[in-house]
Design a protein around this motif. Structure first.
Motif, short mmCIF file in Angstrom:
data_model
loop_
_atom_site.label_atom_id
_atom_site.label_comp_id
_atom_site.label_asym_id
_atom_site.label_seq_id
_atom_site.Cartn_x
_atom_site.Cartn_y
_atom_site.Cartn_z
N GLY A 123 -24.21 3.26 25.08
CA GLY A 123 -23.98 3.61 26.46
C GLY A 123 -24.27 4.94 26.86
O GLY A 123 -24.46 5.81 26.02
N THR A 154 -21.78 6.68 27.90
CA THR A 154 -20.75 7.44 27.12
C THR A 154 -21.27 8.15 25.97
O THR A 154 -20.88 9.29 25.45
CB THR A 154 -19.42 6.26 26.98
N ASN A 161 -23.61 11.00 26.73
CA ASN A 161 -22.84 12.21 27.11
C ASN A 161 -22.27 13.07 26.03
O ASN A 161 -22.16 14.27 26.00
CB ASN A 161 -21.94 11.90 28.27
N ASP A 214 -26.00 12.69 35.71
CA ASP A 214 -25.41 11.52 34.92
C ASP A 214 -26.03 10.54 35.86
O ASP A 214 -25.37 10.18 37.05
CB ASP A 214 -23.88 11.70 34.90
N ALA A 263 -26.07 7.16 35.48
CA ALA A 263 -25.71 5.96 34.74
C ALA A 263 -26.14 4.71 35.66
O ALA A 263 -26.56 3.38 35.02
CB ALA A 263 -24.29 6.00 34.50
N TRP A 264 -26.13 5.01 36.97
CA TRP A 264 -26.30 3.77 37.80
C TRP A 264 -27.77 3.71 38.23
O TRP A 264 -28.13 3.04 39.27
CB TRP A 264 -25.25 3.70 39.00
N LYS A 309 -26.69 -1.05 33.02
CA LYS A 309 -26.22 -1.18 34.25
C LYS A 309 -27.22 -2.06 35.14
O LYS A 309 -26.99 -2.71 35.98
CB LYS A 309 -25.57 0.13 34.77
C1 PLP Z 1 -21.45 7.80 36.29
C2 PLP Z 1 -21.07 7.22 34.93
N1 PLP Z 1 -21.27 7.65 33.90
C3 PLP Z 1 -21.06 7.03 32.89
C4 PLP Z 1 -20.47 5.79 32.64
C5 PLP Z 1 -20.43 5.46 31.39
O1 PLP Z 1 -21.35 4.40 31.08
P1 PLP Z 1 -21.44 3.38 29.97
O2 PLP Z 1 -20.70 2.36 30.30
O3 PLP Z 1 -22.97 3.16 29.66
O4 PLP Z 1 -21.02 4.00 28.53
C6 PLP Z 1 -20.10 5.05 33.69
C7 PLP Z 1 -19.72 3.82 33.69
O5 PLP Z 1 -19.20 3.09 34.77
C8 PLP Z 1 -20.56 5.85 35.11
O6 PLP Z 1 -20.27 5.17 36.28
#
Ligand code: PLP
Length: 465
Positions: A76, A78, A81, A185, A187-188, A216
């Motif tokens: 992910g 996460t 990062n 970041d 992610a979306w 996502k």
């Molecule tokens: C802005 C942002 N960064 C990181 C994450 C973490 O993403 P992942 O679920 O792929 O670890 C999220 C999850 O909602 C997020 O909204």
């Protein structure tokens, strides 16, 4: 078949306006064809980017619009990062800081702390009427820069799909100080590079680091992710990046089936992403049109930001039913939304959904909210201004509890989150202001709070640091 299989299988019946957004072919991919093992060295190794993985990563960089190195991650955003903060620790001098938006994901806060990377927050844009965070404006970033800023971290697009102009921010920040690294970041935003009508991805905008959750909105299952090092970061830090990845920060044994699916999603989107995303636009537009009647409305464009049309945020405040209740009741009816707050629910148009999902969704929504209008004068929750940072969280040695009324001027020894807005409004090491105390008093009993004392009668403050 196992219990877990049958429980999760039933999720197949839910109408899912939520992650993961998986391309149907990727969902159907034969798992056996993806068997793999890290001891089968003939295909190379993900962690060292060797053998076939080098080819995979080159394809990813091309598809995602990155002129540097892209690297898949099975843990992910996460996990992505986690890798990048470990890398930042080795790049940054001890007194240098990351300037971030306050709506960063908790994995940013957590990884910064565990690697002792100081975070400072820039001005925060929060629409207290709609109760949503917005990305920073260019001036917010420029005003936040100091001599210590080494990295600017933007969290964009937001949950509701608003994006700032990353390209312009990159240019302006570099003009101010070419050594500052821009980290997005995103992610979306794993779909952004595949359609010209979507906002630019950070990769296309020339950011130094970009992380995306492919699960996502990029067509592959949980928890697919990708890290992008822009051209400059690749030239400067590629070797250090690989050393970081190989240092135990990620699982040694990664998922071959997941990587195969990420690559499959990449190839489909690279060839026909525009057509696939056009279909998402059509479904989202139908949903928007159906919802925009009666006592509901959809959040629209904002001149300062670009908007991802695949996200539809429904404002439920005039219905008198909270977004929390709408989400729960929709779920009882077999309909899942992407995220929700006091005054809104957000629908993510996923690759699996067909247009047939629109009518039952809107019927269910209307059944829940009824057709009456209520006085919308219910006071919305404002958020307090950023607190002054006094000390880095890892330097707080001991803490004690004090009555909320006696806490002004002291230094927080705990993190405080409340919904809305859903982010840390106060963090360990920040000075409690009288405005902050008043804010906490005003939300007592009104907002959900994550704090040691949920009644907010007392706060944990730093005793020694
Ligand atoms: C802005 C942002 N960064 C990181 C994450 C973490 O993403 P992942 O679920 O792929 O670890 C999220 C999850 O909602 C997020 O909204």
């Amino acid at each position: 078949m196992s219990d877990a299989y049958s429980v999760f299988r039933r999720h197949g019946d839910v109408i899912k306006w939520c992650t993961p957004s998986i391309l149907p072919e990727v969902l159907a991919l034969d798992a056996d064809a993806c068997e793999g093992s890290i001891v089968l060295t003939q295909s190379g190794d993900l962690l060292t980017n060797s053998g076939y993985f080098r080819t995979l990563h080159e394809s990813a960089a091309r598809a995602y619009g990155n002129s540097g190195h892209s690297h898949y991650c099975c843990e992910g955003t996460t996990g992505s990062n986690r890798v990048l903060f470990r890398l930042l620790r080795s790049i940054m001098k001890n007194d240098e800081e990351v300037l971030a938006t306050r709506n960063v994901h908790q994995s940013v806060v957590e990884n910064a702390r565990s690697r002792r990377v100081p975070l400072r927050y820039m001005r925060t844009r929060y629409d207290s009427d709609a109760e949503i965070f917005l990305p920073p404006e260019e001036q917010d970033v420029l005003d936040g820069l100091t001599d210590k800023t080494r990295v600017v971290l933007l969290s964009t697009p937001t949950y509701e799909g608003y994006s700032c102009d990353v390209r312009s921010i990159v240019d302006k920040v570099r003009a101010r100080n070419p050594d500052i690294l821009v980290y997005v970041d995103e992610a979306w935003g794993a779909h952004l590079a595949f359609h010209p009508d979507l906002p630019d991805s950070g990769t296309q905008a020339g950011a130094d680091f970009v992380v995306q959750s492919i699960h996502k909105h990029g067509g592959a299952p949980n928890p697919a992710s990708v890290m992008h090092l822009g051209r400059r970061a690749t030239d400067l830090y590629y070797d250090e990046f690989l050393r970081t990845i190989g240092s135990g920060v990620l699982a040694t044994t990664y998922s071959f089936p997941l990587i195969a699916r990420m690559d499959y999603a990449r190839s489909i989107l690279e060839q026909e992403g525009q057509a696939r995303i056009d279909r998402l636009f059509e479904v989202a537009e139908r949903l928007r049109n159906e919802v925009n009647r009666g006592n509901l409305s959809v959040l629209g464009d904002r001149s300062e930001y670009s908007r991802d049309p695949t996200k539809v945020t429904v404002d439920v405040r005039r219905s008198g039913v909270s977004g929390y209740d709408v989400q729960r009741k929709l779920m009882e009816r077999g309909i899942a939304v992407s995220n929700w707050g006091q005054g809104s629910v957000t629908f993510l148009t996923t690759f699996q959904l067909s247009g047939d999902a629109v009518v039952p969704t809107v019927d269910a929504l209307r059944g829940i909210v009824g057709s009456s209008f209520v006085d919308s004068s219910v006071a919305s929750v404002q958020i307090p201004a950023n607190l002054e940072k006094v000390v880095d969280p890892w330097n707080v040695v001991s803490t004690r509890d004090v009555h909320l009324e006696e806490s002004a001027g002291l230094v927080l020894g705990e993190d405080i989150k409340c919904y809305p807005p859903g982010v840390f409004i106060g963090q360990v090491g920040e000075r409690v202001s009288s405005e902050f105390v008043e804010f906490l008093q005003s939300i007592k009993g009104r907002a959900k709070v994550v704090a040691t004392d949920k009644s907010l009668d007392s706060l944990v403050v730093a005793d020694e640091f």
